[in-house]
Design an enzyme around this catalytic site. Structure first.
Site, PDB file in Angstrom:
ATOM      1  N   ARG A   1      -9.475  -0.707  14.830  1.00 39.57           N
ATOM      2  CA  ARG A   1      -9.525  -0.877  13.370  1.00 39.57           C
ATOM      3  C   ARG A   1     -11.003  -0.947  12.959  1.00 39.57           C
ATOM      4  O   ARG A   1     -11.793  -1.664  13.594  1.00 39.57           O
ATOM      5  CB  ARG A   1      -8.823  -2.161  12.948  1.00 39.57           C
ATOM      6  CG  ARG A   1      -7.316  -2.145  13.178  1.00 39.57           C
ATOM      7  CD  ARG A   1      -6.565  -1.409  12.072  1.00 39.57           C
ATOM      8  NE  ARG A   1      -5.144  -1.393  12.367  1.00 39.57           N
ATOM      9  CZ  ARG A   1      -4.279  -2.303  11.935  1.00 39.57           C
ATOM     10  NH1 ARG A   1      -4.688  -3.323  11.193  1.00 39.57           N
ATOM     11  NH2 ARG A   1      -3.002  -2.217  12.250  1.00 39.57           N
TER      12      ARG A   1
ATOM     13  N   THR B   1      -1.498  -0.180  20.230  1.00 46.44           N
ATOM     14  CA  THR B   1      -0.934   0.950  19.504  1.00 46.44           C
ATOM     15  C   THR B   1       0.251   1.559  20.253  1.00 46.44           C
ATOM     16  O   THR B   1       0.236   1.625  21.480  1.00 46.44           O
ATOM     17  CB  THR B   1      -1.993   2.047  19.244  1.00 46.44           C
ATOM     18  OG1 THR B   1      -1.345   3.184  18.657  1.00 46.44           O
ATOM     19  CG2 THR B   1      -2.699   2.503  20.511  1.00 46.44           C
TER      20      THR B   1
ATOM     21  N   ARG C   1       0.835  -1.210   0.000  1.00 48.40           N
ATOM     22  CA  ARG C   1       0.000   0.000   0.000  1.00 48.40           C
ATOM     23  C   ARG C   1       0.869   1.260   0.000  1.00 48.40           C
ATOM     24  O   ARG C   1       0.687   2.157  -0.803  1.00 48.40           O
ATOM     25  CB  ARG C   1      -0.930   0.032   1.226  1.00 48.40           C
ATOM     26  CG  ARG C   1      -1.988  -1.044   1.319  1.00 48.40           C
ATOM     27  CD  ARG C   1      -2.916  -1.114   0.148  1.00 48.40           C
ATOM     28  NE  ARG C   1      -3.451   0.161  -0.229  1.00 48.40           N
ATOM     29  CZ  ARG C   1      -3.869   0.462  -1.470  1.00 48.40           C
ATOM     30  NH1 ARG C   1      -3.815  -0.436  -2.427  1.00 48.40           N
ATOM     31  NH2 ARG C   1      -4.351   1.658  -1.751  1.00 48.40           N
ATOM     32  N   ILE C   2       1.799   1.336   0.939  1.00 47.94           N
ATOM     33  CA  ILE C   2       2.572   2.571   1.087  1.00 47.94           C
ATOM     34  C   ILE C   2       3.599   2.714  -0.038  1.00 47.94           C
ATOM     35  O   ILE C   2       3.748   3.789  -0.614  1.00 47.94           O
ATOM     36  CB  ILE C   2       3.226   2.619   2.487  1.00 47.94           C
ATOM     37  CG1 ILE C   2       2.129   2.769   3.558  1.00 47.94           C
ATOM     38  CG2 ILE C   2       4.242   3.744   2.609  1.00 47.94           C
ATOM     39  CD1 ILE C   2       1.246   3.995   3.415  1.00 47.94           C
TER      40      ILE C   2
ATOM     41  N   HIS D   1      -8.966   3.512  12.917  1.00 46.83           N
ATOM     42  CA  HIS D   1      -8.061   3.313  11.776  1.00 46.83           C
ATOM     43  C   HIS D   1      -8.671   2.341  10.779  1.00 46.83           C
ATOM     44  O   HIS D   1      -9.172   1.290  11.147  1.00 46.83           O
ATOM     45  CB  HIS D   1      -6.704   2.784  12.262  1.00 46.83           C
ATOM     46  CG  HIS D   1      -5.599   2.987  11.277  1.00 46.83           C
ATOM     47  ND1 HIS D   1      -5.544   2.312  10.086  1.00 46.83           N
ATOM     48  CD2 HIS D   1      -4.522   3.809  11.291  1.00 46.83           C
ATOM     49  CE1 HIS D   1      -4.465   2.700   9.415  1.00 46.83           C
ATOM     50  NE2 HIS D   1      -3.829   3.622  10.122  1.00 46.83           N
TER      51      HIS D   1
ATOM     52  N   ASN E   1      -4.804   7.871   5.755  1.00 47.08           N
ATOM     53  CA  ASN E   1      -3.618   7.243   6.345  1.00 47.08           C
ATOM     54  C   ASN E   1      -2.593   6.817   5.304  1.00 47.08           C
ATOM     55  O   ASN E   1      -1.415   6.648   5.617  1.00 47.08           O
ATOM     56  CB  ASN E   1      -4.014   6.045   7.222  1.00 47.08           C
ATOM     57  CG  ASN E   1      -5.132   5.220   6.638  1.00 47.08           C
ATOM     58  OD1 ASN E   1      -6.304   5.602   6.719  1.00 47.08           O
ATOM     59  ND2 ASN E   1      -4.779   4.101   6.029  1.00 47.08           N
TER      60      ASN E   1
ATOM     61  N   SER F   1       4.504   7.478  12.386  1.00 41.55           N
ATOM     62  CA  SER F   1       3.325   6.778  11.857  1.00 41.55           C
ATOM     63  C   SER F   1       2.376   7.796  11.236  1.00 41.55           C
ATOM     64  O   SER F   1       2.487   9.003  11.483  1.00 41.55           O
ATOM     65  CB  SER F   1       2.601   6.028  12.979  1.00 41.55           C
ATOM     66  OG  SER F   1       1.925   6.955  13.808  1.00 41.55           O
ATOM     67  N   CYS F   2       1.422   7.291  10.469  1.00 42.52           N
ATOM     68  CA  CYS F   2       0.425   8.195   9.868  1.00 42.52           C
ATOM     69  C   CYS F   2      -0.351   8.899  10.968  1.00 42.52           C
ATOM     70  O   CYS F   2      -0.665  10.096  10.866  1.00 42.52           O
ATOM     71  CB  CYS F   2      -0.511   7.400   8.956  1.00 42.52           C
ATOM     72  SG  CYS F   2      -1.223   5.936   9.723  1.00 42.52           S
ATOM     73  N   THR F   3      -0.664   8.186  12.045  1.00 44.73           N
ATOM     74  CA  THR F   3      -1.463   8.765  13.128  1.00 44.73           C
ATOM     75  C   THR F   3      -0.663   9.817  13.879  1.00 44.73           C
ATOM     76  O   THR F   3      -1.197  10.868  14.267  1.00 44.73           O
ATOM     77  CB  THR F   3      -1.922   7.642  14.089  1.00 44.73           C
ATOM     78  OG1 THR F   3      -2.366   6.534  13.309  1.00 44.73           O
ATOM     79  CG2 THR F   3      -3.039   8.115  14.971  1.00 44.73           C
TER      80      THR F   3
HETATM   81  N1  LIG Z   1      -1.195   1.379   5.197  1.00 49.13           N
HETATM   82  C1  LIG Z   1      -1.129   2.492   5.885  1.00 49.13           C
HETATM   83  O1  LIG Z   1      -2.096   3.229   6.012  1.00 49.13           O
HETATM   84  C2  LIG Z   1       0.174   2.902   6.509  1.00 49.13           C
HETATM   85  C3  LIG Z   1       0.357   4.250   6.841  1.00 49.13           C
HETATM   86  C4  LIG Z   1       1.574   4.658   7.388  1.00 49.13           C
HETATM   87  C5  LIG Z   1       2.557   3.723   7.623  1.00 49.13           C
HETATM   88  N2  LIG Z   1       2.345   2.416   7.312  1.00 49.13           N
HETATM   89  C6  LIG Z   1       3.416   1.462   7.587  1.00 49.13           C
HETATM   90  O2  LIG Z   1       4.083   1.151   6.366  1.00 49.13           O
HETATM   91  C7  LIG Z   1       4.525  -0.217   6.398  1.00 49.13           C
HETATM   92  C8  LIG Z   1       3.922  -0.949   5.210  1.00 49.13           C
HETATM   93  O3  LIG Z   1       2.514  -0.926   5.326  1.00 49.13           O
HETATM   94  P1  LIG Z   1       1.580  -1.300   4.086  1.00 49.13           P
HETATM   95  O4  LIG Z   1       0.206  -0.964   4.514  1.00 49.13           O
HETATM   96  O5  LIG Z   1       2.132  -0.738   2.844  1.00 49.13           O
HETATM   97  O6  LIG Z   1       1.764  -2.886   4.075  1.00 49.13           O
HETATM   98  P2  LIG Z   1       1.566  -3.910   2.856  1.00 49.13           P
HETATM   99  O7  LIG Z   1       0.490  -3.436   1.949  1.00 49.13           O
HETATM  100  O8  LIG Z   1       1.451  -5.259   3.467  1.00 49.13           O
HETATM  101  O9  LIG Z   1       2.958  -3.803   2.060  1.00 49.13           O
HETATM  102  C9  LIG Z   1       4.162  -4.365   2.477  1.00 49.13           C
HETATM  103  C10 LIG Z   1       4.822  -5.012   1.265  1.00 49.13           C
HETATM  104  O10 LIG Z   1       6.166  -5.374   1.587  1.00 49.13           O
HETATM  105  C11 LIG Z   1       6.378  -6.707   1.137  1.00 49.13           C
HETATM  106  N3  LIG Z   1       7.441  -7.345   1.922  1.00 49.13           N
HETATM  107  C12 LIG Z   1       7.329  -8.200   2.965  1.00 49.13           C
HETATM  108  N4  LIG Z   1       8.548  -8.558   3.430  1.00 49.13           N
HETATM  109  C13 LIG Z   1       9.438  -7.924   2.639  1.00 49.13           C
HETATM  110  C14 LIG Z   1      10.852  -7.891   2.637  1.00 49.13           C
HETATM  111  N5  LIG Z   1      11.561  -8.573   3.532  1.00 49.13           N
HETATM  112  N6  LIG Z   1      11.464  -7.125   1.705  1.00 49.13           N
HETATM  113  C15 LIG Z   1      10.744  -6.406   0.793  1.00 49.13           C
HETATM  114  N7  LIG Z   1       9.396  -6.417   0.767  1.00 49.13           N
HETATM  115  C16 LIG Z   1       8.756  -7.153   1.677  1.00 49.13           C
HETATM  116  C17 LIG Z   1       5.031  -7.376   1.339  1.00 49.13           C
HETATM  117  O11 LIG Z   1       4.961  -8.585   0.643  1.00 49.13           O
HETATM  118  P3  LIG Z   1       4.066  -9.797   1.286  1.00 49.13           P
HETATM  119  O12 LIG Z   1       2.658  -9.298   1.259  1.00 49.13           O
HETATM  120  O13 LIG Z   1       4.341 -10.924   0.369  1.00 49.13           O
HETATM  121  O14 LIG Z   1       4.568 -10.026   2.679  1.00 49.13           O
HETATM  122  C18 LIG Z   1       4.101  -6.287   0.840  1.00 49.13           C
HETATM  123  O15 LIG Z   1       3.948  -6.334  -0.559  1.00 49.13           O
HETATM  124  C19 LIG Z   1       4.074  -0.758   7.754  1.00 49.13           C
HETATM  125  O16 LIG Z   1       5.126  -0.613   8.668  1.00 49.13           O
HETATM  126  C20 LIG Z   1       2.935   0.153   8.149  1.00 49.13           C
HETATM  127  O17 LIG Z   1       2.758   0.237   9.546  1.00 49.13           O
HETATM  128  C21 LIG Z   1       1.192   1.997   6.736  1.00 49.13           C
END
Ligand SMILES: NC(=O)c1ccc[n+]([C@@H]2O[C@H](COP(=O)([O-])OP(=O)(O)OC[C@H]3O[C@@H](n4cnc5c(N)ncnc54)[C@H](OP(=O)(O)O)[C@@H]3O)[C@@H](O)[C@H]2O)c1
Length: 341
Positions: free
Chosen positions: A244, A221, A16-17, A188, A326, A160-162
């Protein structure tokens, strides 16, 4: 002022990010200046291209994305793709990057993060808070403390986003009225660490194994810790909880704060409204319209104050609500930060 030199970036974890980060670079016209030259993501190339093109939350990618031999072609420019799960498996030096944007969320301790440096990344920015403050060289909320960076930090976190959403509001309230204590409740949107139906996730919080679509799910959290990292003057005075909720994007923080000085809801709204154009332009926005969360999908602000929801109980117990995308708000702050480095 002469333009900053072009930067070469890599993204680790294209979920996502990671995808929103790349897309926001293109939508804001910064993709030439901040050039993504490498994406490392375990998924295979066709899937990566597909999810970059079609996004259920933000719509179609503005431009062209296709999978080509060895990479991804985005708006005519080729980005190399690797599919490693460990930092050592990528030849980062080969791509001559200035910064790695770490968006997998898998690296939270210094020893783990330093593996990227040892493997050839000169510098990196985490899309999450590290486990402890000392696990990174700096935790940065753009607009609040980015101007305190020395340029020597090699491991950065954009919190974090929050935290990005609530810290500007807490800072404003504290400076104007003195925050004695605050309670933060985050509502969230669901995330990819939750299953669609109940399932065994390897997670420390058992409730994260419950269907994301069916319940409001209280989760643990680190927000109180995150706030204290940015506003040390509020250490020990902030508590937080998070729930959530089954929407795909956009979250809210409901803030309750006891104030040292009396205030009215109108005064607080005026303070926050003025800060949206004065102290925190582009980060904070203010609205008096009758909103639902969906109104803020793709909103680039860190937080939007919902003026209709500001309440006082007596003269010193204040309640303020902010909305935030977020995903989109957060990646826009990451970009602001990368641009400022
Ligand atoms: N989503 C939000 O709103 C948000 C906002 C701010 C911050 N964040 C933070 O940003 C981070 C990512 O969140 P997200 O929502 O983007 O998660 P996500 O959609 O699950 O994306 C993470 C990606 O990284 C891949 N991955 C897993 N292990 C890896 C590795 N060792 N090396 C490279 N890539 C790898 C995952 O693949 P697999 O699915 O195959 O494991 C997935 O495609 C988290 O720490 C989250 O807390 C998220």
């Amino acid at each position: 002022m002469s333009p900053k030199p072009q930067r070469r970036l890599a993204i680790n974890g294209f979920g996502r990010i990671g995808r929103c980060f790349l897309r926001a670079l293109h939508e804001t016209g910064k993709a030439d200046q901040l050039q993504v030259v490498l994406i490392n993501e375990p998924a295979e190339a066709e899937s990566i291209a597909y999810l970059a093109r079609f996004d259920s939350t933000h719509g179609r990618f503005p431009g062209t994305v296709r999978s080509v031999s060895g990479g991804l072609e985005v708006n005519g420019r080729c980005i190399a793709l690797t599919h490693a799960k460990a930092p050592e498996e990528v030849d980062w030096r080969h791509y001559d990057i200035d910064l790695l944007v770490e968006c997998s969320g898998r690296y939270t301790r210094r020893a783990q993060i330093e593996r990227f440096l040892a493997a050839g990344c000169p510098r990196l920015l985490l899309s999450q808070p590290a486990q402890g403050a000392s696990d990174v060289d700096a935790t940065v909320v753009f607009g609040l403390n980015h101007d305190q960076l020395t340029g020597r930090e090699r491991i950065l976190s954009s919190a974090s986003c929050t935290t990005n959403a609530i810290v500007p509001v807490l800072k404003l309230l504290h400076d104007a009225y003195g925050v004695e204590h605050a309670l933060l409740t985050t509502l969230h949107s669901l995330m990819n660490d939750q299953p669609v139906l109940d399932g065994y996730h390897h997670h420390t919080d058992l409730r994260c194994m419950r269907s994301a679509m069916q319940s409001l799910i209280p989760v643990s959290t680190g927000l109180a810790r995150g706030v204290a990292r940015l506003l040390p003057e509020l250490t020990g005075r902030v508590e937080a909880k998070a729930i959530r909720v089954p929407v795909i994007n956009v979250s809210a923080v409901d803030l309750v704060a006891s104030l040292a000085k009396p205030a009215t809801a109108e005064e607080i709204n005026t303070l926050l409204k003025e800060a949206a154009i004065g102290r925190f332009p582009g980060l904070l926005a203010y609205s008096d319209d009758p909103h639902a969360s969906v109104d803020f999908i793709h909103n680039p602000h860190s937080a939007i104050v919902d003026g209709c929801q500001t309440r006082m109980s007596g003269a010193r117990l204040a309640n303020v609500m902010v909305w935030f995308d977020n995903e989109w708000g957060y990646v826009n702050r990451m970009i602001d930060l990368v641009e400022s480095l």
